[in-house]
Design an enzyme around this catalytic site. Sequence first.
Site, PDB file in Angstrom:
ATOM      1  N   PRO A  25       0.850  -1.204   0.000  1.00 17.40           N
ATOM      2  CA  PRO A  25       0.000   0.000   0.000  1.00 17.40           C
ATOM      3  C   PRO A  25       0.881   1.247   0.000  1.00 17.40           C
ATOM      4  CG  PRO A  25      -0.140  -1.165   2.107  1.00 17.40           C
ATOM      5  CD  PRO A  25       0.831  -1.935   1.273  1.00 17.40           C
ATOM      6  N   ILE A  60       5.159   2.342   7.719  1.00 22.16           N
ATOM      7  CA  ILE A  60       5.460   3.746   8.015  1.00 22.16           C
ATOM      8  C   ILE A  60       4.152   4.524   7.984  1.00 22.16           C
ATOM      9  CG2 ILE A  60       6.588   5.793   7.039  1.00 22.16           C
ATOM     10  CD1 ILE A  60       8.608   3.631   5.826  1.00 22.16           C
ATOM     11  N   ASP A 115       5.830   2.262   2.245  1.00 23.33           N
ATOM     12  CA  ASP A 115       4.895   1.169   2.528  1.00 23.33           C
ATOM     13  C   ASP A 115       4.100   1.568   3.776  1.00 23.33           C
ATOM     14  OD1 ASP A 115       3.669  -1.177   3.378  1.00 23.33           O
ATOM     15  OD2 ASP A 115       5.332  -2.466   2.735  1.00 23.33           O
ATOM     16  N   HIS A 116       2.816   1.823   3.595  1.00 22.71           N
ATOM     17  CA  HIS A 116       2.018   2.373   4.688  1.00 22.71           C
ATOM     18  C   HIS A 116       1.745   1.338   5.782  1.00 22.71           C
ATOM     19  CE1 HIS A 116      -0.130   5.416   6.632  1.00 22.71           C
ATOM     20  NE2 HIS A 116      -1.051   5.718   5.746  1.00 22.71           N
ATOM     21  N   ARG A 117       2.057   0.072   5.533  1.00 20.33           N
ATOM     22  CA  ARG A 117       1.907  -0.917   6.611  1.00 20.33           C
ATOM     23  C   ARG A 117       2.995  -0.734   7.651  1.00 20.33           C
ATOM     24  NH1 ARG A 117       2.239  -6.117   2.947  1.00 20.33           N
ATOM     25  NH2 ARG A 117       3.876  -4.766   2.152  1.00 20.33           N
TER      26      ARG A 117
END
Length: 437
Positions: A225, A413, A409-411
């Site tokens: 993501p 950060i 990577d929004h998972r």
Amino acid sequence: MASEVEVRVPDIGDVEDVEVIEILVAPGDRVALEDPLLTIESDKASMEIPSPYAGVVETVVVKLGDAVAEGSLLLTLRAEVADTAVSEPAPSPGTEPETRPEASAAPTPLPPPPKPPVPPVVAEPGRTPHASPLVRKMARELGVDLLATTGSGSHGRILSGDVQTTVREAMAGVAGHGPAPLPSAGAGPQPAVDFSAFGETEVQPLSRIQRVSGRNLTRSWQTVPHVTQHDEADVTELESFRKRHAPEAESQGVKLTLLPFVLKACVQALRDYPEFRSSLDPRGESLIVKHYYHLGVAVDTERGLVVPVVREVDQKGLLELAAELAALSEKARARKLSPADMQGGVMSVSSLGGIGGTHFTPIVNAPEVAVLGVSRIETRAVWRDGDGEGDGEGRFEPRRILPLSLSYDHRVIDGAQAVRFTTHLARSLSAMENLLL
Ligand code: CAO
């Protein structure tokens, strides 16, 4: 020392009508011992032809769809009988059925060199995953991307059970870097269009680099993501410093561009924000934080995009980094990068600043979790508050502004950390004396 080797179809038993279904190398490609070269398939089974030596592919004699038989010449190889050529160990004997081709020339295959174990996470960028022909066939039939499959065999080799696991996880909707969505999970591939119905067309095959990086980019785009944080750095002082020192660098044969400064600024930010130098474990349950500072740098070559890695950026000076960047991009453009040159990065930098553009949204080079995009410096009128009191006293000054685009990577950060990271980067690049410490 090098000598030419002919790679022929080995003894395939009482089988006729064998077709070349995959060509995995092109002339000029460097291959390691046991690297897959091509795959042939009869109506009963498929068989991968591994490289009998480390070396460089000279000519590929066959093309996709060709019918071959035992003894047919497939390709020629300039085999290197030196210990520098091997970059990957041979699979352990006995783990999977596999037939070795007979090579018709002299050199003795190199023994697999000692090498640290390859973590069974995802296949290395730019590499073909290790799997037997039967496993490949099974994956093809089930629509499983082997590049996105975790290999549990020796040296990360993909076994049939791994393909089944990928299918099971995809069906169960497990997130993570491992399984790629099966074709049925989305809208499916683009329907074929006959473009020649609308006008003249020509077919230009993609290079191997484009095909492999295309697969890696697709997997990353689908499984990570992404969010992109844009920011700007005032590099006025940095640029005048760089220009002042350019002649001195040039006298040492080095072109001092902006990129070494950007790499150093990344290291400073990475020190303070360890999650940016982490990777998710394949199950998505923990972070693996790296305590080294190797940075990937995207290099544009005429055969596609490659990302060689500059090692230990924290321990190198600006001139050393500039020289190394020039050497790596030269090596990339001469197609001389080895798989090892492209492994081990903790984060990547993609600079389009030499070409143009304002901001862009780079794709994370998974399993890394962040990539910094650098665009072209622009001179802009910036309001400078004379005494810092915000009382309206000040003036507009021409400043050199560098656009930054950090995709992450929004998972791993969150947005606040990302903007802290780019603020840190911008501060380091503005107060460039810190980069020299
Ligand atoms: N703003 C303005 N000018 C810039 C700049 C920037 N941000 N970055 C570089 N420049 C200038 C350099 O100073 C140099 O100027 P001169 O020729 O006048 O000295 C010129 O642009 C060319 O620089 P370079 O490309 O030789 O060197 P580099 O260190 O900036 O980059 C490399 C090296 C290998 C990264 C680059 O050659 C390259 O391949 N870039 C493309 C990467 C890419 O395609 N990324 C895409 C990823 S997404 O698909």
